[in-house]
Design an enzyme around this catalytic site. Structure first.
Site, PDB file in Angstrom:
ATOM      1  N   HIS A 167      19.881  -1.604 -25.706  1.00 15.70           N
ATOM      2  CA  HIS A 167      18.217  -2.132 -24.211  1.00 15.70           C
ATOM      3  C   HIS A 167      18.848  -3.467 -24.349  1.00 15.70           C
ATOM      4  O   HIS A 167      18.483  -4.772 -24.900  1.00 15.70           O
ATOM      5  CB  HIS A 167      17.546  -1.686 -25.004  1.00 15.70           C
ATOM      6  N   ALA A 178      16.094  -6.417 -16.186  1.00 12.44           N
ATOM      7  CA  ALA A 178      15.414  -5.567 -15.429  1.00 12.44           C
ATOM      8  C   ALA A 178      13.846  -5.907 -14.141  1.00 12.44           C
ATOM      9  O   ALA A 178      13.833  -5.594 -13.277  1.00 12.44           O
ATOM     10  CB  ALA A 178      15.055  -4.778 -16.367  1.00 12.44           C
ATOM     11  N   HIS A 211      11.360   1.609 -17.295  1.00 13.56           N
ATOM     12  CA  HIS A 211      11.857   0.126 -17.357  1.00 13.56           C
ATOM     13  C   HIS A 211      11.293  -0.064 -15.891  1.00 13.56           C
ATOM     14  O   HIS A 211      11.820  -0.195 -15.141  1.00 13.56           O
ATOM     15  CB  HIS A 211      12.940  -0.542 -17.640  1.00 13.56           C
ATOM     16  N   TYR A 220       5.448  -4.939 -18.395  1.00 14.10           N
ATOM     17  CA  TYR A 220       6.558  -4.398 -18.955  1.00 14.10           C
ATOM     18  C   TYR A 220       6.063  -3.608 -19.764  1.00 14.10           C
ATOM     19  O   TYR A 220       6.418  -2.610 -20.481  1.00 14.10           O
ATOM     20  CB  TYR A 220       7.794  -5.086 -20.110  1.00 14.10           C
ATOM     21  N   HIS A 264      10.368  -0.951 -25.642  1.00 11.43           N
ATOM     22  CA  HIS A 264       9.666  -1.959 -26.290  1.00 11.43           C
ATOM     23  C   HIS A 264       8.473  -1.568 -26.987  1.00 11.43           C
ATOM     24  O   HIS A 264       7.670  -1.484 -26.567  1.00 11.43           O
ATOM     25  CB  HIS A 264       8.899  -3.040 -25.116  1.00 11.43           C
ATOM     26  N   GLU A 277      17.503  -6.046 -26.865  1.00 17.31           N
ATOM     27  CA  GLU A 277      17.090  -6.637 -25.455  1.00 17.31           C
ATOM     28  C   GLU A 277      16.622  -8.189 -24.895  1.00 17.31           C
ATOM     29  O   GLU A 277      16.359  -9.322 -25.086  1.00 17.31           O
ATOM     30  CB  GLU A 277      15.563  -6.410 -25.046  1.00 17.31           C
TER      31      GLU A 277
END
Lengths: 342, 342
Positions: free
Chosen positions: B6, B68, B174, B190, B219, B279
């Site tokens: 990610h 994103a 996402h 998110y 996440h 991320e």
């Protein structure tokens, strides 16, 4: 003593929903005839419902409010909301009069999207000063997820916070039903409401501007137990007050249906900020085929946490609630219940 | 080998956002002149950004997609979305050509609210068959939280699922930026997107209708690690397939910024369904004053989990990713990287 801070009258007699159906279908010119429900019908709904389970599960008292999903602040206008709210709160008052000490009354508010808080403030005066309610539920999104409600950090909410502070009244932040077909109310939208509420309060100055305001975030704070480190990092990144300090100005309930979730919540927010709850006969009311017990019987989950001391458990089950809800101890004592402190 | 599933190109050169600004302001009659970005500018952004941190943190490769939050499917119409998406995906392709083996390309899709998936299917054919992308991101709510997007369980999505199955292509679910001022994109929306996605898939028949579809929920699944017991109870209550079985048909990443959150995720979904991720240079990119390390360096959190075996860690760091992303191993081998299996 075991106090459940999160109960709703989900088992209310069908006359209540029949009234609501008529109210919504006649929304343009609503009648004001109240539903006719007898004391015996109230007793039957509770003796076979929440009161039965309280006795079976060893819970001494529950803070009890109208069904959250039925508040429906998105229906109609402020008139509709006001009348429906009064009907619901009056029914809760009757429950509390029939079972003093078992059910402690908590109000819904006559909120309406885009409308100020005059009606809410009037209803708070009525239910607190005339009927002795000990708390209220605040819907952080009266649109039901359909539109834009100002963040809980927005000045829009300040008149309500001022009234809560004036009355020294705690409030649970709880959405109602979702109007978005993609969001199951109890499966998604409740958790969305909780998650958004915590972050909105973290990123705003509400908790600094109202140091005596007491807000309870239900369902263990939604995503909080899992996402605490993300939010902590964002507080650092934005130069805001540390997460660890701010989170101690909020309260959370144990409406999480396993031991692990509750453990994680307590580790995130601390024992002093955790209040026991079941939200019984709600979304998770089902027999667990693995244990043979009801999933929403949350007391064993708390009791099984090995690192909680006896004093910790006493706080979570009783004394935190007596501290957060200042009118609670007196109501329990008047009903003849033994209260250890508060 | 350590694979981060990610990553987003959050450090892209400013020409990209300058182009986007012009595109949005000229939305009615958009130009199609692409942003001019040199190879050196791409190199600089990465050598001082994600690549630098990959080397410092000991990460061998990252699945890398456009930012994103910048997908912004709610802006303009399908034309705007299509052109912007092609520009973003082409930039990711250049990154992957400049650093094969370090960055593995993942596409955004040209979604648009209320529009079908013709453009998405065409873009998937282009990026997968012509450019060798290994996955894509699917936005479960292209309205940005402004309106009603059909549930991921709705037939609306089936043409896209069919294409993903045909290509044997995994997709990360996402959302992009929030248009609701009460919802911070990375702090709230998110997590709302993740939470809603999991429940929508649990309550639908998507995972039964498409047994080979592979969806990754980022996440850590949002509220999932905390709310697993609520959802499990609701599956029982509704007579649906057990939570424990259905959840094994989904994949989750470790974009949770402490050990405890990741532990809880793995306990909820299992080792085989957990994929390592950071991320990095996202919402949680800040030095933790307590440890002196970056909060989004998630590798130490996974490594510190005492009950994971060496084989478990190998799965989470490498072999799960090679299994879930079937085009990944070949791209890594072509770039001269030692791949243990897949």
């Amino acid at each position: 003593m075991i106090i459940d801070v999160h109960g709703h009258y989900t088992t209310s007699p069908p006359q209540l929903n029949a009234f609501r159906g008529q109210q919504i279908s006649g929304m343009g010119r609503p009648g004001r005839r109240n539903p006719v429900i007898s004391d015996d019908q109230i007793r039957e709904s509770l003796e076979n419902g929440q009161l039965k389970l309280q006795r079976e599960w060893g819970i001494d008292a529950a803070l009890f409010s109208p069904t959250a999903g039925a508040m429906g602040h998105h229906f109609g206008d402020a008139r509709i909301s006001q009348h429906w709210t009064q009907v619901c709160n009056d029914l809760i008052h009757r429950v509390a009069e029939l079972y003093p000490g078992d059910f402690i009354p908590v109000a819904q508010l006559p909120q309406s999207p885009g409308v100020g808080f005059e009606n809410c403030i009037a209803e708070l005066d009525r239910v607190v000063n005339e009927l002795g309610f000990v708390a209220c539920n605040v819907n952080p999104d009266p649109t039901g997820g359909a539109g834009m409600t100002p963040s809980l950090g927005d000045r829009y909410w300040y008149p309500l916070y001022e009234k809560l502070v004036e009355l020294d009244l705690p409030a649970m932040v709880h959405v109602s039903a979702s109007v978005n077909p993609a969001w199951h109310s109890a499966g998604v939208y409740y958790l969305v409401g909780d998650t958004a509420a915590v972050f909105q309060l973290l990123e705003s100055t509400v908790l600094q501007d109202f140091p005596t305001l007491r807000l309870i975030i239900p369902h263990g704070g939604g995503a909080l137990p899992a996402q605490v480190a993300r939010w902590r990092a964002m507080q650092i990144n934005e130069g805001r007050e540390p997460f660890e300090e701010l989170i101690k100005r909020l309260y959370f309930d144990t409406t999480l249906y396993n031991q692990q979730g509750i453990e994680m919540l307590i580790k995130a927010v601390g024992v002093d900020n955790t209040l026991f709850s079941t939200e019984m006969i709600g979304a998770a009311h089902v027999i667990d085929p693995e244990t043979g017990d009801w999933v929403d019987n949350t007391r064993p989950y708390v009791e099984a946490i090995p690192w909680l001391t006896a004093e910790d458990r006493h706080k979570i089950f009783e004394s935190n609630a007596l501290r957060v809800y200042p009118r609670l101890a007196e109501r329990l004592r008047k009903a003849g219940k033994q209260v250890s402190g508060g």
